[in-house]
Design an enzyme around this catalytic site. Structure first.
Site, PDB file in Angstrom:
ATOM      1  N   ARG A   1     -32.367 -29.507  -9.552  1.00 25.29           N
ATOM      2  CA  ARG A   1     -32.934 -30.558  -8.713  1.00 25.29           C
ATOM      3  C   ARG A   1     -34.181 -31.062  -9.432  1.00 25.29           C
ATOM      4  NH1 ARG A   1     -35.359 -29.781  -2.578  1.00 25.29           N
ATOM      5  NH2 ARG A   1     -35.736 -32.008  -2.194  1.00 25.29           N
ATOM      6  N   HIS A   2     -34.382 -32.370  -9.431  1.00 27.09           N
ATOM      7  CA  HIS A   2     -35.548 -32.961 -10.118  1.00 27.09           C
ATOM      8  C   HIS A   2     -36.863 -32.355  -9.612  1.00 27.09           C
ATOM      9  CE1 HIS A   2     -36.533 -34.980  -6.394  1.00 27.09           C
ATOM     10  NE2 HIS A   2     -35.244 -35.268  -6.280  1.00 27.09           N
ATOM     11  N   GLY A   3     -37.957 -32.649 -10.322  1.00 25.41           N
ATOM     12  CA  GLY A   3     -39.278 -32.224  -9.872  1.00 25.41           C
ATOM     13  C   GLY A   3     -39.630 -32.874  -8.533  1.00 25.41           C
TER      14      GLY A   3
ATOM     15  N   ARG B   1     -39.194 -35.139   8.634  1.00 24.12           N
ATOM     16  CA  ARG B   1     -38.360 -34.065   9.182  1.00 24.12           C
ATOM     17  C   ARG B   1     -39.041 -33.330  10.326  1.00 24.12           C
ATOM     18  NH1 ARG B   1     -38.245 -33.782   3.763  1.00 24.12           N
ATOM     19  NH2 ARG B   1     -36.285 -34.196   2.682  1.00 24.12           N
TER      20      ARG B   1
ATOM     21  N   ARG C   1     -29.345 -31.802   8.064  1.00 23.43           N
ATOM     22  CA  ARG C   1     -29.719 -31.534   6.672  1.00 23.43           C
ATOM     23  C   ARG C   1     -28.686 -30.685   5.929  1.00 23.43           C
ATOM     24  NH1 ARG C   1     -35.276 -28.767   6.053  1.00 23.43           N
ATOM     25  NH2 ARG C   1     -35.158 -29.568   3.935  1.00 23.43           N
TER      26      ARG C   1
ATOM     27  N   CYS D   1     -35.750 -38.948   1.681  1.00 22.71           N
ATOM     28  CA  CYS D   1     -35.921 -39.941   0.623  1.00 22.71           C
ATOM     29  C   CYS D   1     -34.580 -40.556   0.238  1.00 22.71           C
ATOM     30  CB  CYS D   1     -36.579 -39.258  -0.571  1.00 22.71           C
ATOM     31  SG  CYS D   1     -37.090 -40.399  -1.832  1.00 22.71           S
TER      32      CYS D   1
ATOM     33  N   GLY E   1     -40.681 -35.017  -5.597  1.00 23.68           N
ATOM     34  CA  GLY E   1     -40.880 -36.463  -5.471  1.00 23.68           C
ATOM     35  C   GLY E   1     -42.008 -36.754  -4.483  1.00 23.68           C
TER      36      GLY E   1
ATOM     37  N   ARG F   1     -36.604 -40.518  -9.983  1.00 18.76           N
ATOM     38  CA  ARG F   1     -37.130 -39.145 -10.015  1.00 18.76           C
ATOM     39  C   ARG F   1     -36.226 -38.207 -10.802  1.00 18.76           C
ATOM     40  NH1 ARG F   1     -35.323 -40.571  -4.883  1.00 18.76           N
ATOM     41  NH2 ARG F   1     -34.156 -39.086  -3.625  1.00 18.76           N
TER      42      ARG F   1
END
Ligand code: X15
Length: 319
Positions: free
Chosen positions: A28-30, A118, A134, A41, A32, A80
């Site tokens: 998973r990206h850094g 959330r 989720r 997002c 955001g 991202r």
């Protein structure tokens, strides 16, 4: 979190003693900017936060120190994810490695929930409902429509005219199951052939596009995937046999205590007490709108009610 380990152990029990033939990294990206604000997002194109930049660089250093040499990196069409790939490659001193982008690795489309906080959702609708939205496998949130303040920003974006589907066929909301259905053809048709050619592939994806892929690769059941949560900026090493079945438990690389803390942080995002400083300035995003009851057309919001100053997109006009 405990369940995450149980899923991994269950997968391990099925792995017996097969030989590893291929390795692939999924991450998973850094972090955001909206992860920090605790907002869904999804397809909104937020940049990395300062911490997210540090995480991406740290991943690169980690992989470099372990001696890995990447051959190709796959990302989504979202900044991202791409920025994480660039930073990681820079930290590894491997900037020349090709970066291939596809909408099929985009984050799950959260539909009408995009932009909402959330914790505030949990206050209005209950933690269990938000957890279901989720993490459940086949629950699809209400779709986004033209009254949503981010609709035009997403669907007028030029990047989505480059996809292998025309814009009207791109999703308006997705369950995790839907994500796997749009991702798997790309995995099978584009990524697997690269791995079979002997290339070391890293996928810089998103929380839920990576969960979908892990579900597929690790054979995690529909019920157990509910309990799998991924931290940002943590490479996951997967070893596969010649038939692309895992040969050992996937490994989340890095400081294990920090990783567990990061997983807990993501899990706790739907606790009503998980407020961020910025959220105090945000009016109730749905003005008490009942999203639980909504199927097609939740109440309108606008960018100001979700804490974004831009007025470039027409406000929602209601249902
Ligand atoms: O954009 C998102 O994920 P990302 O930060 O991995 O891109 C989602 O809002 C993640 O939300 P979730 O952790 O509630 O599924």
């Amino acid at each position: 979190m405990m369940f995450f380990h149980l899923c991994v152990q269950a997968a391990a029990a099925r792995q017996s003693f097969r030989m590893s033939k291929y390795k692939v990294f999924v991450m998973r990206h850094g972090e955001g900017a909206w992860t920090k604000e605790n907002r869904f997002c999804s397809w909104v194109d937020q940049r990395l936060s300062e911490d997210g930049v540090k995480e991406a660089l740290a991943c690169g250093h980690l992989l470099k120190e372990a001696g890995y040499q990447l051959d190709v990196v796959f990302t989504s069409l979202l900044s991202r994810s791409i920025h994480t790939a660039w930073l990681l490659l820079e930290a590894m001193g491997q900037e020349w490695v090709p970066v291939v982008r596809t909408w099929r690795l985009n984050e799950r489309h959260y539909g009408a929930l995009i932009g909402l906080n959330r914790a505030e959702m949990a206050l209005n609708h209950g933690e269990e409902q938000v957890k279901q939205w989720r993490r459940s496998y086949d629950l699809t949130p209400p779709p986004i429509d033209e009254s949503h303040p981010y609709f035009l920003e997403i669907y007028n974006d030029r990047r989505y005219s480059t996809c292998d589907l025309s814009i009207e066929f791109l999703p308006k909301s997705e369950s995790l199951k839907d994500v796997l259905e749009r991702l798997q053809p790309y995995w099978d048709g584009t990524i697997v052939p690269e791995i079979k050619r002997g290339k070391l592939v890293l996928i810089s994806g998103h929380g839920n596009s990576c969960r979908a892929l892990l579900k597929h690769l690790e054979g995690i059941s529909d019920a157990d995937i509910v309990n799998v949560t991924l931290p940002t900026g943590t490479p996951i090493l997967i070893e596969l046999d010649e038939n692309f079945r895992p040969t050992k438990p996937m490994q989340l690389l890095g400081d294990q205590k920090a990783i567990q803390a990061a997983i807990r942080k993501v899990e706790d995002q739907d606790q009503p007490g998980c407020q961020t400083p910025s959220i105090r300035n945000i009016k109730t995003m749905w003005e008490k709108g009942n999203i639980v009851g909504a199927t097609e057309c939740p109440k309108a919001m606008n960018k100001e009610t979700v804490g974004v100053k831009s007025k470039s997109v027409t406000n929602g006009v209601g249902c």
